[in-house]
Each structure stands twice: as C-alpha cells, then as structure tokens.
Design a protein around this motif. Structure first.
Motif, PDB file in Angstrom:
ATOM      1  N   PHE A 117       2.483  12.826  58.556  1.00 33.77           N
ATOM      2  CA  PHE A 117       3.866  13.418  57.744  1.00 33.77           C
ATOM      3  C   PHE A 117       4.880  13.638  58.697  1.00 33.77           C
ATOM      4  O   PHE A 117       4.617  14.089  59.680  1.00 33.77           O
ATOM      5  N   THR A 118       6.197  13.036  58.258  1.00 34.72           N
ATOM      6  CA  THR A 118       7.340  13.359  59.274  1.00 34.72           C
ATOM      7  C   THR A 118       8.398  14.190  58.368  1.00 34.72           C
ATOM      8  O   THR A 118       8.577  13.671  57.242  1.00 34.72           O
ATOM      9  N   ASP A 119       8.593  15.380  58.793  1.00 34.85           N
ATOM     10  CA  ASP A 119       9.802  16.047  58.275  1.00 34.85           C
ATOM     11  C   ASP A 119      11.142  15.477  58.270  1.00 34.85           C
ATOM     12  O   ASP A 119      11.580  15.444  59.398  1.00 34.85           O
ATOM     13  N   ARG A 120      11.811  15.263  57.182  1.00 38.69           N
ATOM     14  CA  ARG A 120      13.206  14.487  57.449  1.00 38.69           C
ATOM     15  C   ARG A 120      14.189  15.374  57.807  1.00 38.69           C
ATOM     16  O   ARG A 120      15.280  14.782  58.110  1.00 38.69           O
ATOM     17  N   THR A 121      13.984  16.884  57.763  1.00 42.20           N
ATOM     18  CA  THR A 121      15.283  17.750  58.415  1.00 42.20           C
ATOM     19  C   THR A 121      14.914  17.707  59.797  1.00 42.20           C
ATOM     20  O   THR A 121      15.905  17.905  60.403  1.00 42.20           O
ATOM     21  N   THR A 122      13.700  18.176  60.294  1.00 42.40           N
ATOM     22  CA  THR A 122      13.613  18.561  61.562  1.00 42.40           C
ATOM     23  C   THR A 122      13.196  17.397  62.643  1.00 42.40           C
ATOM     24  O   THR A 122      13.344  17.256  63.585  1.00 42.40           O
ATOM     25  N   GLY A 123      12.685  16.416  61.946  1.00 44.58           N
ATOM     26  CA  GLY A 123      12.353  15.308  62.656  1.00 44.58           C
ATOM     27  C   GLY A 123      10.730  15.366  63.230  1.00 44.58           C
ATOM     28  O   GLY A 123      10.202  14.596  63.858  1.00 44.58           O
ATOM     29  N   ARG A 124       9.957  16.415  62.841  1.00 50.68           N
ATOM     30  CA  ARG A 124       8.717  16.770  63.578  1.00 50.68           C
ATOM     31  C   ARG A 124       7.600  15.811  62.602  1.00 50.68           C
ATOM     32  O   ARG A 124       7.762  15.974  61.440  1.00 50.68           O
ATOM     33  N   THR A 125       6.735  15.326  63.257  1.00 53.79           N
ATOM     34  CA  THR A 125       5.905  14.193  62.948  1.00 53.79           C
ATOM     35  C   THR A 125       4.288  15.326  62.950  1.00 53.79           C
ATOM     36  O   THR A 125       4.312  15.754  64.239  1.00 53.79           O
ATOM     37  N   ILE A 126       3.549  15.580  62.029  1.00 54.33           N
ATOM     38  CA  ILE A 126       2.268  16.113  61.912  1.00 54.33           C
ATOM     39  C   ILE A 126       1.239  14.984  61.756  1.00 54.33           C
ATOM     40  O   ILE A 126       1.513  14.333  60.693  1.00 54.33           O
ATOM     41  N   VAL A 127       0.217  15.156  62.448  1.00 50.67           N
ATOM     42  CA  VAL A 127      -0.875  14.151  62.253  1.00 50.67           C
ATOM     43  C   VAL A 127      -2.393  14.954  62.251  1.00 50.67           C
ATOM     44  O   VAL A 127      -2.461  16.003  62.762  1.00 50.67           O
ATOM     45  N   SER A 128      -2.896  14.508  61.006  1.00 49.14           N
ATOM     46  CA  SER A 128      -3.964  15.333  60.852  1.00 49.14           C
ATOM     47  C   SER A 128      -5.436  14.322  60.451  1.00 49.14           C
ATOM     48  O   SER A 128      -5.156  13.526  59.711  1.00 49.14           O
ATOM     49  N   GLN A 129      -6.448  14.516  61.187  1.00 44.22           N
ATOM     50  CA  GLN A 129      -7.492  13.655  61.195  1.00 44.22           C
ATOM     51  C   GLN A 129      -8.709  14.356  60.548  1.00 44.22           C
ATOM     52  O   GLN A 129      -9.296  15.295  61.216  1.00 44.22           O
ATOM     53  N   LEU A 130      -9.298  14.144  59.338  1.00 44.06           N
ATOM     54  CA  LEU A 130     -10.801  14.568  58.824  1.00 44.06           C
ATOM     55  C   LEU A 130     -11.743  14.191  59.916  1.00 44.06           C
ATOM     56  O   LEU A 130     -11.926  12.735  59.958  1.00 44.06           O
ATOM     57  N   VAL A 131     -12.401  15.088  60.534  1.00 46.18           N
ATOM     58  CA  VAL A 131     -13.400  14.913  61.449  1.00 46.18           C
ATOM     59  C   VAL A 131     -14.865  15.114  60.947  1.00 46.18           C
ATOM     60  O   VAL A 131     -15.933  14.700  61.726  1.00 46.18           O
ATOM     61  N   SER A 132     -14.958  15.783  59.825  1.00 41.17           N
ATOM     62  CA  SER A 132     -16.256  16.222  59.095  1.00 41.17           C
ATOM     63  C   SER A 132     -16.017  15.836  57.887  1.00 41.17           C
ATOM     64  O   SER A 132     -15.144  16.037  57.189  1.00 41.17           O
ATOM     65  N   PRO A 133     -17.270  15.495  57.138  1.00 37.85           N
ATOM     66  CA  PRO A 133     -17.302  15.042  55.800  1.00 37.85           C
ATOM     67  C   PRO A 133     -16.797  16.300  54.953  1.00 37.85           C
ATOM     68  O   PRO A 133     -16.937  17.810  55.148  1.00 37.85           O
TER      69      PRO A 133
END
Length: 259
Positions: free
Chosen positions: A193-209
């Motif tokens: 997800f990239t915040d359109r106002t701040t430009g910050r990008t967040i990445v999240s990976q599900l690593v356990s079921p």
C-alpha cells in the motif's frame, strides 16, 4: 537486419538507422462510421515503434519490453502518408529469418457514449517487467508515490519499483528490485500500500497460516505477518510492527489503520 542502437527514438520517419515504412491512408466512406488505424509490430528481440503524421510530426509511439507487441492506434486520422519508424533497440532474428512482422489495419471505432471529461488526449501503454522480475505475481498490489512519480509493485516476495522516463515518445520504464530482507523470505499473502499523501509505501507478508484444516472445513486461526515501510521508494526500509522478529503471532495482518 539493422544494427542495435539501444535507443527507442528514431527522431523522424526517415532515420537511416531505423526501418521506415509509409502507410498511404485514405479514410473510408461516411457509411463506414467512426474508424481507427491500428499499426502493429511483433518483434523478435526488442524493437520499438514511432508513427509520424503527414507533416512529419510525431503522433505516438510504443516502447514495450523485448518480444512484446508494439501497437499504435490512430483515431479517425485524416488522409495522407504516415511514416512508421521501427527502432532496433536490441533486435534478434527469429526462426523464420525475420526480425519482426508488421501490419496496418483499418477498423471500426466503437465509440463510448459515456460523457467524456475535459482531457480526452489520453493513451495507454504496457510496461512489462524486464530481467526476470515480477514473473510470479500472484495477488499483486500496486501503489504510486505522487511526489516522485515512481510506482511500487509487489509480486509475491518481490517488491519492485518502476521509474518512468516520459521525456521521449514512447516513454521508457526502468524496473528495479527494491525488496526488503524481512519481506522477501516467505509469503502466504503479499500486500503493498502506498499512501497518496505522504508517499510512504508499506509492505506486509503473511508468514504463518491464517487458516488451518479441520476435517473438510478450513477454520480461521492467528496469522502472523512481517512488515516494513519506506519513505524513499524502497531505497531504505524501516521494519514495522507486524509480528516483529521472533515475536508471538498476531491477528492484525488483515487490518491496517492509516491516520
């Protein structure tokens, strides 16, 4: 076959370093209705294409990745001679001895009767990833940092950055792998997800079921995610809370609040 030039810009419809063709176009009768002229080039290797109008002005171009179809569509063009320039960026010879196949075709233009906005001079192009990047893209996400104009794209474990150069026609896209070590190990569900106002990008990976089998049913359980964010389009990353390294599972993977 022309020598490779490493450039997608022929500069005109008569550059000797490019393959040049003329399309002598005559519009159909009024009974035909709205029309378009579709010009295609299917390359072996990497050829790009530019189309110039009867007065020599550049109308449009196509600069896709190696092997990808190049296409330019002209809507209701006037009569005249149109120059098609094929730029040998990095050409190859196919099994049939040719380096590309090209065509120009008159087609009916199916008009969208929906109300048009003020800016209708819009065209679309494909910019496929290069160098083997993004080939496995289950459940992809895309975000754009409007401060820098760079796009971020997640393809399973790969976090990719796309930088566009629109100083020439066609534009060029540079793909880079900007994956963070913690979010490039394992995934059961990638999210970007990239915040359109701040430009910050967040990445999240599900690593356990987040689900476990119970007979013939799948029941929800605690799921754990690894997360990081970047404020400079992937050049540097900051580990986010997520599960944290060697921490207890959390059920927060599916929810994130942006304030």
């Amino acid at each position: 076959m022309k020598a490779p030039t490493g450039s997608s810009d022929c500069g005109s419809g008569n550059n000797s370093g490019c393959d040049n063709f003329t399309v002598n176009f005559q519009p159909p009768s009024a009974a035909f209705g709205p029309y378009l002229l579709e010009i295609k080039l299917q390359p072996q290797g990497d050829w790009d294409m530019q189309v110039y109008g009867p007065n020599g002005n550049l109308l449009d171009g196509s600069g896709n990745s190696p092997g990808a179809l190049e296409i330019v569509t002209l809507i209701n063009p006037a009569a005249g001679n149109y120059s098609v320039a094929a730029a040998p960026f990095a050409p190859l010879v196919g099994a049939d001895g040719n380096s590309y196949a090209a065509s120009a075709e008159l087609k009916h233009y199916v008009v969208n009767t929906a109300a048009q906005g003020q800016d209708t001079n819009i065209s679309y192009h494909n910019f496929a990833a290069t160098g083997g990047l993004g080939n496995a893209s289950g459940e992809p996400s895309i975000g754009v940092n409007w401060k820098t104009g760079k796009a971020m794209f997640i393809a399973l474990r790969q976090t990719l950055r796309v930088t566009f150069d629109d100083s020439t026609i066609p534009a060029r896209a540079t793909w880079e792998d900007k994956s963070f070590a913690w979010t490039n190990l394992i995934t059961m569900d990638p999210i970007l997800f990239t915040d359109r106002t701040t430009g910050r990008t967040i990445v999240s990976q599900l690593v356990s079921p987040a689900g476990a089998p119970n007979g013939s049913l799948l029941v929800l359980t605690d799921g754990c995610s690894m997360s990081a964010y970047t404020d400079d389009d992937g050049d540097t990353w900051v580990p986010d809370e997520g599960c944290g390294p060697r921490a207890a599972p959390t059920t927060s993977h599916r929810r994130r609040t942006i304030s």
